[in-house]
Design a protein around this motif. Structure first.
Motif, PDB file in Angstrom:
ATOM      1  N   TRP A   3      -2.394  12.071   4.161  1.00 20.27           N
ATOM      2  CA  TRP A   3      -2.751  11.094   5.022  1.00 20.27           C
ATOM      3  C   TRP A   3      -3.518   9.928   4.398  1.00 20.27           C
ATOM      4  CZ3 TRP A   3       0.938  10.987   8.470  1.00 20.27           C
ATOM      5  CH2 TRP A   3       1.325  12.398   8.881  1.00 20.27           C
ATOM      6  N   ARG A   4      -4.369  10.277   3.154  1.00 20.37           N
ATOM      7  CA  ARG A   4      -5.034   9.303   2.725  1.00 20.37           C
ATOM      8  C   ARG A   4      -4.149   8.545   1.661  1.00 20.37           C
ATOM      9  NH1 ARG A   4      -9.628  12.453   0.298  1.00 20.37           N
ATOM     10  NH2 ARG A   4      -9.359  14.155   1.830  1.00 20.37           N
ATOM     11  N   ALA A   5      -2.723   9.171   1.411  1.00 19.96           N
ATOM     12  CA  ALA A   5      -2.147   8.585   0.416  1.00 19.96           C
ATOM     13  C   ALA A   5      -1.166   7.451   0.731  1.00 19.96           C
ATOM     14  CB  ALA A   5      -1.164   9.577  -0.290  1.00 19.96           C
ATOM     15  N   ILE A   6      -0.622   7.885   2.253  1.00 14.42           N
ATOM     16  CA  ILE A   6       0.203   6.697   2.832  1.00 14.42           C
ATOM     17  C   ILE A   6      -0.313   5.339   3.011  1.00 14.42           C
ATOM     18  CG2 ILE A   6       1.307   6.335   4.947  1.00 14.42           C
ATOM     19  CD1 ILE A   6       1.823   9.330   5.278  1.00 14.42           C
ATOM     20  N   PRO A   7      -1.992   5.175   3.205  1.00 22.50           N
ATOM     21  CA  PRO A   7      -2.337   3.958   3.422  1.00 22.50           C
ATOM     22  C   PRO A   7      -2.618   3.309   1.890  1.00 22.50           C
ATOM     23  CG  PRO A   7      -3.737   5.299   4.780  1.00 22.50           C
ATOM     24  CD  PRO A   7      -2.579   6.179   3.988  1.00 22.50           C
ATOM     25  N   ALA A   8      -2.736   4.280   0.869  1.00 19.64           N
ATOM     26  CA  ALA A   8      -2.600   3.920  -0.450  1.00 19.64           C
ATOM     27  C   ALA A   8      -1.327   3.372  -0.813  1.00 19.64           C
ATOM     28  CB  ALA A   8      -3.052   4.966  -1.523  1.00 19.64           C
ATOM     29  N   LEU A   9      -0.398   3.934  -0.358  1.00 21.08           N
ATOM     30  CA  LEU A   9       1.136   3.401  -0.673  1.00 21.08           C
ATOM     31  C   LEU A   9       1.418   2.037   0.251  1.00 21.08           C
ATOM     32  CD1 LEU A   9       3.932   3.964  -1.755  1.00 21.08           C
ATOM     33  CD2 LEU A   9       4.326   5.005   0.576  1.00 21.08           C
ATOM     34  N   MET A  10       0.828   1.837   1.262  1.00 22.74           N
ATOM     35  CA  MET A  10       0.709   0.601   1.947  1.00 22.74           C
ATOM     36  C   MET A  10       0.044  -0.314   1.153  1.00 22.74           C
ATOM     37  SD  MET A  10       2.301  -0.888   4.646  1.00 22.74           S
ATOM     38  CE  MET A  10       2.404  -0.781   6.108  1.00 22.74           C
ATOM     39  N   THR A  11      -0.948  -0.192   0.743  1.00 23.86           N
ATOM     40  CA  THR A  11      -1.823  -1.128  -0.047  1.00 23.86           C
ATOM     41  C   THR A  11      -1.037  -1.561  -1.359  1.00 23.86           C
ATOM     42  OG1 THR A  11      -3.798  -0.111   0.461  1.00 23.86           O
ATOM     43  CG2 THR A  11      -4.137  -1.535  -1.197  1.00 23.86           C
ATOM     44  N   ILE A  12      -0.360  -0.548  -2.253  1.00 23.89           N
ATOM     45  CA  ILE A  12       0.638  -0.786  -3.391  1.00 23.89           C
ATOM     46  C   ILE A  12       1.710  -1.827  -2.626  1.00 23.89           C
ATOM     47  CG2 ILE A  12       2.053  -0.038  -4.969  1.00 23.89           C
ATOM     48  CD1 ILE A  12      -0.004   2.383  -5.009  1.00 23.89           C
ATOM     49  N   SER A  13       2.475  -1.587  -1.787  1.00 25.30           N
ATOM     50  CA  SER A  13       3.313  -2.431  -1.322  1.00 25.30           C
ATOM     51  C   SER A  13       3.016  -3.858  -0.847  1.00 25.30           C
ATOM     52  CB  SER A  13       3.956  -1.832  -0.017  1.00 25.30           C
ATOM     53  OG  SER A  13       4.566  -0.451  -0.021  1.00 25.30           O
ATOM     54  N   LEU A  14       1.721  -3.891  -0.277  1.00 33.74           N
ATOM     55  CA  LEU A  14       1.451  -5.307   0.051  1.00 33.74           C
ATOM     56  C   LEU A  14       0.780  -5.860  -1.312  1.00 33.74           C
ATOM     57  CD1 LEU A  14      -0.001  -7.210   2.229  1.00 33.74           C
ATOM     58  CD2 LEU A  14      -2.077  -5.820   2.297  1.00 33.74           C
ATOM     59  N   VAL A  16       2.397  -5.885  -4.213  1.00 29.79           N
ATOM     60  CA  VAL A  16       3.633  -6.131  -4.690  1.00 29.79           C
ATOM     61  C   VAL A  16       4.249  -7.442  -4.073  1.00 29.79           C
ATOM     62  CG1 VAL A  16       6.332  -5.708  -4.783  1.00 29.79           C
ATOM     63  CG2 VAL A  16       4.349  -3.819  -5.448  1.00 29.79           C
ATOM     64  N   THR A  17       3.931  -7.215  -2.539  1.00 33.87           N
ATOM     65  CA  THR A  17       4.318  -8.414  -1.583  1.00 33.87           C
ATOM     66  C   THR A  17       3.682  -9.643  -2.057  1.00 33.87           C
ATOM     67  OG1 THR A  17       4.923  -7.086   0.016  1.00 33.87           O
ATOM     68  CG2 THR A  17       4.633  -9.455   0.555  1.00 33.87           C
ATOM     69  N   ILE A  18       2.389  -9.845  -2.235  1.00 38.23           N
ATOM     70  CA  ILE A  18       1.715 -10.756  -2.726  1.00 38.23           C
ATOM     71  C   ILE A  18       1.830 -11.056  -4.088  1.00 38.23           C
ATOM     72  CG2 ILE A  18      -0.723 -11.250  -3.359  1.00 38.23           C
ATOM     73  CD1 ILE A  18      -1.767  -9.565  -1.065  1.00 38.23           C
ATOM     74  N   VAL A  19       2.152 -10.519  -5.246  1.00 36.23           N
ATOM     75  CA  VAL A  19       2.603 -10.823  -6.253  1.00 36.23           C
ATOM     76  C   VAL A  19       3.944 -11.681  -6.294  1.00 36.23           C
ATOM     77  CG1 VAL A  19       3.285 -10.123  -8.502  1.00 36.23           C
ATOM     78  CG2 VAL A  19       1.286  -9.015  -7.737  1.00 36.23           C
ATOM     79  N   GLN A  20       4.731 -11.330  -5.301  1.00 37.05           N
ATOM     80  CA  GLN A  20       6.158 -11.710  -5.123  1.00 37.05           C
ATOM     81  C   GLN A  20       6.287 -12.949  -4.246  1.00 37.05           C
ATOM     82  OE1 GLN A  20       8.934 -11.243  -7.238  1.00 37.05           O
ATOM     83  NE2 GLN A  20       7.775  -9.634  -8.281  1.00 37.05           N
ATOM     84  N   LEU A  21       5.062 -13.344  -3.700  1.00 37.45           N
ATOM     85  CA  LEU A  21       4.982 -14.336  -2.484  1.00 37.45           C
ATOM     86  C   LEU A  21       5.740 -15.496  -2.848  1.00 37.45           C
ATOM     87  CD1 LEU A  21       4.475 -14.063   0.393  1.00 37.45           C
ATOM     88  CD2 LEU A  21       2.091 -15.102  -0.110  1.00 37.45           C
ATOM     89  N   ARG A  22       5.379 -16.065  -4.081  1.00 40.80           N
ATOM     90  CA  ARG A  22       5.883 -17.452  -4.503  1.00 40.80           C
ATOM     91  C   ARG A  22       7.273 -17.388  -4.575  1.00 40.80           C
ATOM     92  NH1 ARG A  22       3.700 -19.704 -10.100  1.00 40.80           N
ATOM     93  NH2 ARG A  22       1.930 -19.249  -8.954  1.00 40.80           N
ATOM     94  N   TRP A  23       7.927 -16.440  -5.309  1.00 37.73           N
ATOM     95  CA  TRP A  23       9.432 -16.205  -5.299  1.00 37.73           C
ATOM     96  C   TRP A  23      10.035 -16.136  -4.003  1.00 37.73           C
ATOM     97  CZ3 TRP A  23      12.205 -12.035  -3.773  1.00 37.73           C
ATOM     98  CH2 TRP A  23      13.792 -12.128  -4.088  1.00 37.73           C
ATOM     99  N   ILE A  24       9.166 -15.060  -2.951  1.00 34.62           N
ATOM    100  CA  ILE A  24       9.870 -15.041  -1.686  1.00 34.62           C
ATOM    101  C   ILE A  24      10.050 -16.416  -0.869  1.00 34.62           C
ATOM    102  CG2 ILE A  24       9.444 -13.787   0.530  1.00 34.62           C
ATOM    103  CD1 ILE A  24       7.913 -11.602  -1.105  1.00 34.62           C
ATOM    104  N   ARG A  25       9.121 -17.131  -0.889  1.00 39.40           N
ATOM    105  CA  ARG A  25       9.113 -18.568  -0.224  1.00 39.40           C
ATOM    106  C   ARG A  25      10.264 -19.235  -0.632  1.00 39.40           C
ATOM    107  NH1 ARG A  25       2.794 -20.012  -0.872  1.00 39.40           N
ATOM    108  NH2 ARG A  25       1.945 -18.525   0.700  1.00 39.40           N
ATOM    109  N   HIS A  26      10.725 -19.353  -1.931  1.00 41.12           N
ATOM    110  CA  HIS A  26      11.743 -20.228  -2.327  1.00 41.12           C
ATOM    111  C   HIS A  26      13.179 -19.345  -2.617  1.00 41.12           C
ATOM    112  CE1 HIS A  26       8.662 -23.151  -2.841  1.00 41.12           C
ATOM    113  NE2 HIS A  26       7.943 -22.349  -3.761  1.00 41.12           N
ATOM    114  N   ALA A  27      13.181 -18.127  -2.202  1.00 41.21           N
ATOM    115  CA  ALA A  27      14.272 -17.655  -2.445  1.00 41.21           C
ATOM    116  C   ALA A  27      15.257 -17.717  -1.421  1.00 41.21           C
ATOM    117  CB  ALA A  27      14.030 -16.009  -2.566  1.00 41.21           C
ATOM    118  N   PRO A  28      16.711 -17.686  -1.484  1.00 43.32           N
ATOM    119  CA  PRO A  28      17.587 -17.569  -0.501  1.00 43.32           C
ATOM    120  C   PRO A  28      17.625 -16.569   0.573  1.00 43.32           C
ATOM    121  CG  PRO A  28      18.710 -17.742  -2.618  1.00 43.32           C
ATOM    122  CD  PRO A  28      17.408 -17.380  -2.733  1.00 43.32           C
TER     123      PRO A  28
END
Length: 81
Positions: A3-14, A16-28
């Motif tokens: 149960w501690r690993a699942i929030p860590a996984l969510m943090t890693i997903s977040l 990844v999303t922050i790193v890709q945010l510039r691309w996500i905004r301009h992507a089709p």
């Protein structure tokens, strides 16, 4: 531990999303939806593997699904010993 690993996984997903945010905004729209759906699918599969570690992997799933299809195509639908 699990149960501690699942929030860590969510943090890693977040992260990844922050790193890709510039691309996500301009992507089709199709690429944005593909990104979000793949991220959600990967998060779900990783969470399930953390909760149920004995869950068979993707290789076993593909092998289970494709073996009967391959046998049918190779042997032409006839039974074989």
């Amino acid at each position: 531990m699990t149960w501690r690993a699942i929030p860590a996984l969510m943090t890693i997903s977040l992260l990844v999303t922050i790193v890709q945010l510039r691309w996500i905004r301009h992507a089709p729209a199709k690429e944005r939806s593909a990104f979000w759906s793949l991220l959600a699918l990967c998060w779900l599969l990783a969470s399930l593997l953390m909760i149920f570690p004995r869950l068979p992997g993707l290789t076993e799933l593909v092998d289970t699904l494709m073996t009967p299809i391959g046998d049918f195509l190779i042997h032409g639908g006839t039974s074989h010993p």
